[in-house]
Design an enzyme around this catalytic site. Structure first.
Site, PDB file in Angstrom:
ATOM      1  N   ARG A 146      10.764   5.948   8.246  1.00 39.28           N
ATOM      2  CA  ARG A 146       9.619   5.527   7.431  1.00 39.28           C
ATOM      3  C   ARG A 146       9.038   4.210   7.946  1.00 39.28           C
ATOM      4  O   ARG A 146       7.878   3.926   7.739  1.00 39.28           O
ATOM      5  CB  ARG A 146      10.060   5.285   5.974  1.00 39.28           C
ATOM      6  CG  ARG A 146      10.412   6.516   5.194  1.00 39.28           C
ATOM      7  CD  ARG A 146      11.097   6.119   3.887  1.00 39.28           C
ATOM      8  NE  ARG A 146      10.317   5.223   3.059  1.00 39.28           N
ATOM      9  CZ  ARG A 146       9.341   5.596   2.237  1.00 39.28           C
ATOM     10  NH1 ARG A 146       9.025   6.859   2.148  1.00 39.28           N
ATOM     11  NH2 ARG A 146       8.696   4.716   1.506  1.00 39.28           N
ATOM     12  N   ARG A 161       7.287  -1.924  16.138  1.00 43.18           N
ATOM     13  CA  ARG A 161       6.096  -2.256  16.930  1.00 43.18           C
ATOM     14  C   ARG A 161       6.396  -3.271  18.001  1.00 43.18           C
ATOM     15  O   ARG A 161       7.053  -4.264  17.732  1.00 43.18           O
ATOM     16  CB  ARG A 161       5.041  -2.886  16.026  1.00 43.18           C
ATOM     17  CG  ARG A 161       4.340  -1.901  15.207  1.00 43.18           C
ATOM     18  CD  ARG A 161       3.037  -2.497  14.709  1.00 43.18           C
ATOM     19  NE  ARG A 161       2.662  -1.718  13.550  1.00 43.18           N
ATOM     20  CZ  ARG A 161       2.763  -2.158  12.323  1.00 43.18           C
ATOM     21  NH1 ARG A 161       3.147  -3.384  12.076  1.00 43.18           N
ATOM     22  NH2 ARG A 161       2.457  -1.365  11.323  1.00 43.18           N
ATOM     23  N   ARG A 206      19.165   7.743  -6.653  1.00 44.19           N
ATOM     24  CA  ARG A 206      19.443   6.317  -6.828  1.00 44.19           C
ATOM     25  C   ARG A 206      18.546   5.815  -7.943  1.00 44.19           C
ATOM     26  O   ARG A 206      17.388   6.232  -8.066  1.00 44.19           O
ATOM     27  CB  ARG A 206      19.152   5.528  -5.547  1.00 44.19           C
ATOM     28  CG  ARG A 206      20.039   5.893  -4.409  1.00 44.19           C
ATOM     29  CD  ARG A 206      21.485   5.537  -4.645  1.00 44.19           C
ATOM     30  NE  ARG A 206      21.704   4.097  -4.569  1.00 44.19           N
ATOM     31  CZ  ARG A 206      22.884   3.535  -4.842  1.00 44.19           C
ATOM     32  NH1 ARG A 206      23.916   4.275  -5.245  1.00 44.19           N
ATOM     33  NH2 ARG A 206      23.028   2.229  -4.725  1.00 44.19           N
ATOM     34  N   ARG A 223      16.089  -6.880  -3.159  1.00 34.78           N
ATOM     35  CA  ARG A 223      14.888  -7.681  -2.852  1.00 34.78           C
ATOM     36  C   ARG A 223      14.394  -8.419  -4.084  1.00 34.78           C
ATOM     37  O   ARG A 223      14.759  -8.086  -5.206  1.00 34.78           O
ATOM     38  CB  ARG A 223      13.774  -6.811  -2.260  1.00 34.78           C
ATOM     39  CG  ARG A 223      13.467  -5.562  -3.041  1.00 34.78           C
ATOM     40  CD  ARG A 223      12.525  -4.627  -2.256  1.00 34.78           C
ATOM     41  NE  ARG A 223      12.538  -3.293  -2.864  1.00 34.78           N
ATOM     42  CZ  ARG A 223      11.968  -2.220  -2.353  1.00 34.78           C
ATOM     43  NH1 ARG A 223      11.320  -2.287  -1.221  1.00 34.78           N
ATOM     44  NH2 ARG A 223      12.031  -1.061  -2.973  1.00 34.78           N
ATOM     45  N   GLU A 282      15.713  -6.871  -7.711  1.00 34.63           N
ATOM     46  CA  GLU A 282      15.902  -5.415  -7.767  1.00 34.63           C
ATOM     47  C   GLU A 282      17.341  -5.057  -7.397  1.00 34.63           C
ATOM     48  O   GLU A 282      17.825  -5.435  -6.333  1.00 34.63           O
ATOM     49  CB  GLU A 282      14.910  -4.780  -6.780  1.00 34.63           C
ATOM     50  CG  GLU A 282      14.943  -3.278  -6.753  1.00 34.63           C
ATOM     51  CD  GLU A 282      13.814  -2.703  -5.893  1.00 34.63           C
ATOM     52  OE1 GLU A 282      12.729  -3.321  -5.794  1.00 34.63           O
ATOM     53  OE2 GLU A 282      14.045  -1.636  -5.313  1.00 34.63           O
ATOM     54  N   TYR A 316      11.109  12.080  -0.988  1.00 31.81           N
ATOM     55  CA  TYR A 316      10.821  10.642  -0.937  1.00 31.81           C
ATOM     56  C   TYR A 316       9.335  10.453  -0.622  1.00 31.81           C
ATOM     57  O   TYR A 316       8.971   9.976   0.444  1.00 31.81           O
ATOM     58  CB  TYR A 316      11.711  10.046   0.166  1.00 31.81           C
ATOM     59  CG  TYR A 316      11.872   8.548   0.218  1.00 31.81           C
ATOM     60  CD1 TYR A 316      11.110   7.680  -0.536  1.00 31.81           C
ATOM     61  CD2 TYR A 316      12.822   7.990   1.066  1.00 31.81           C
ATOM     62  CE1 TYR A 316      11.289   6.313  -0.462  1.00 31.81           C
ATOM     63  CE2 TYR A 316      13.010   6.626   1.158  1.00 31.81           C
ATOM     64  CZ  TYR A 316      12.224   5.796   0.389  1.00 31.81           C
ATOM     65  OH  TYR A 316      12.401   4.440   0.491  1.00 31.81           O
ATOM     66  N   ASP A 344       5.571   8.957  -0.729  1.00 36.20           N
ATOM     67  CA  ASP A 344       4.779   7.778  -1.039  1.00 36.20           C
ATOM     68  C   ASP A 344       3.664   8.201  -1.993  1.00 36.20           C
ATOM     69  O   ASP A 344       3.400   9.390  -2.173  1.00 36.20           O
ATOM     70  CB  ASP A 344       4.175   7.202   0.255  1.00 36.20           C
ATOM     71  CG  ASP A 344       5.228   6.473   1.083  1.00 36.20           C
ATOM     72  OD1 ASP A 344       6.114   5.841   0.484  1.00 36.20           O
ATOM     73  OD2 ASP A 344       5.159   6.539   2.323  1.00 36.20           O
TER      74      ASP A 344
END
Ligand code: UDP
Length: 366
Positions: free
Chosen positions: A170, A174, A247, A278, A298, A345, A347
């Site tokens: 995901r 770069r 989860r 996070r 979280e 999963y 988006d």
């Protein structure tokens, strides 16, 4: 009698309902929660739109989806650039030249590629079979150890060697100095929060909150010609074949008397010891300038019956069980869709795309 009873006022349900209503259909949307928007729901605290179920950043390459959501909200120019904090060392995400430079002191893309290739060879990986091998072959062992291993263990409760490679794919890797987390043509946050977007999406559509489908199930045939169900498939069938694994996430949200707590919307804590994954500082999703700030830590847990399912655990075992539920679903005459019902999963943009396509498909079939 309604044409559609849509179970779930989250993204899939709201988009499907909008399409049907625009097509002149009579639609009833129900949700067991006391608010619309599903996990995209935002709530204003001290004038800051707080993402109550975790950070949601809309990003897409799908022009039709982007144009669709822009009919219901103005999107700002927020670009996600999370920072990784490994025991006080800060790294840029997604993995890019800034990350490689901080980790190894390399300056050029060629140097970075050579480091990664060296570490991949040392680990003896040719064909990656799981998340660990995939991660090492993409970014090398050092980045895997500091930025992926601990974070993933916390988020998924399983070692990387037991997780599918797809999870890490995901994230972009770069070889440029570009901190944009997403490879997307279009990206932003709806100004004024997601809840406003959902209010517009559902404008003129009857919505009943605090309404559990399991209590209406017997009469559903008298309520609507067709049911669209966006909840979890195993729950729909009363877990009769056993439950799928998910989860779940818990947030510890605090209002602080400071205008700037961490200097970024998202900071990931990638070591294994910090108990949360996070910290979100919500005001920065909308470039907020108020004197106060709201943060959410979280925490990720294994889901058990009664908890809110967030992430599907897409491994082989769950895939096999899901296929059995999917088989049962075929004979119900019900339309299933969304992240939970599809056990994928997704988006947000994919969810919108799926709902648009599904409405097109069912309306063409009539
Ligand atoms: N990930 C990681 N370190 C990070 C961020 C992400 O190892 O700092 C891995 C982790 O396995 C996670 C996956 O990448 O589950 C996907 O991350 P993403 O940010 O897409 O997760 P989401 O925002 O959907 O929770």
């Amino acid at each position: 009698m309604y044409d559609y009873l849509v179970v779930g006022a989250g993204l899939y349900g709201a988009v499907f309902a909008r399409c049907a209503a625009d097509d002149g259909k009579k639609v009833l949307v129900i949700d067991k929660r006391d608010h619309i928007g599903g996990n995209c729901y935002t709530e204003s605290i001290e004038g800051i739109n707080v993402h109550k179920y975790g950070a949601h950043i809309f990003h897409t390459n799908d022009r039709e989806v982007w144009e669709f959501v822009n009919r219901y909200a103005d999107f700002n120019r927020y670009t996600n650039s999370p920072v990784a904090n490994y025991k006080g060392e800060l790294y840029s995400l997604p993995f890019n030249m800034y990350t490689f430079n901080k980790m190894w002191g390399v300056i050029t893309p060629d140097e970075a590629r050579m480091r990664i290739e060296e570490q991949r060879r040392e680990a003896g990986i040719t064909e990656p079979h799981n998340l660990e091998e995939q991660a090492i072959s993409l970014v090398g062992k050092d980045i895997y150890d500091k930025l992926i291993k601990g974070y993933t263990m916390k988020q998924w409760g399983r070692p990387c060697s037991e997780l599918p490679a797809s999870i890490i794919k995901r994230l972009p890797v770069r070889f440029t100095y570009d901190n944009n987390y997403f490879n997307a043509l279009y990206q932003g946050i709806p100004m004024g929060g997601y809840t406003k977007l959902f209010e517009k999406l559902l404008d003129g559509i009857e919505v009943r909150l605090g309404t559990d489908y399991s209590k209406l199930k017997e009469e559903a045939g008298q309520i609507a010609a067709k049911v669209v169900y966006t909840g979890a498939l195993d729950e729909f069938f009363g877990y009769e074949l056993g439950h799928l694994e998910y989860r779940t996430v818990r947030f510890e949200t605090e209002t602080l008397d400071t205008p700037n707590y961490q200097g970024n919307a998202v900071i990931n804590y990638t070591d294994e010891e910090t108990p949360y994954t996070r910290i979100i500082e919500h005001k920065f999703f909308e470039f907020g300038t108020s004197d106060k700030t709201v943060i959410s830590r979280e925490y990720s847990y294994e889901w058990k019956i009664g908890d809110e399912p967030f992430y599907p655990v897409n491994d082989t075992k769950n895939g096999e069980l899901y296929a059995k539920y999917e088989d049962k679903a075929k004979s119900t005459g019900i339309i299933f869709g969304g992240r939970l019902a599809d056990y994928k999963y997704y988006d947000m943009d994919v969810t919108v795309r799926k709902a648009l396509d599904m409405y097109r498909e069912v309306s063409a079939a009539v």
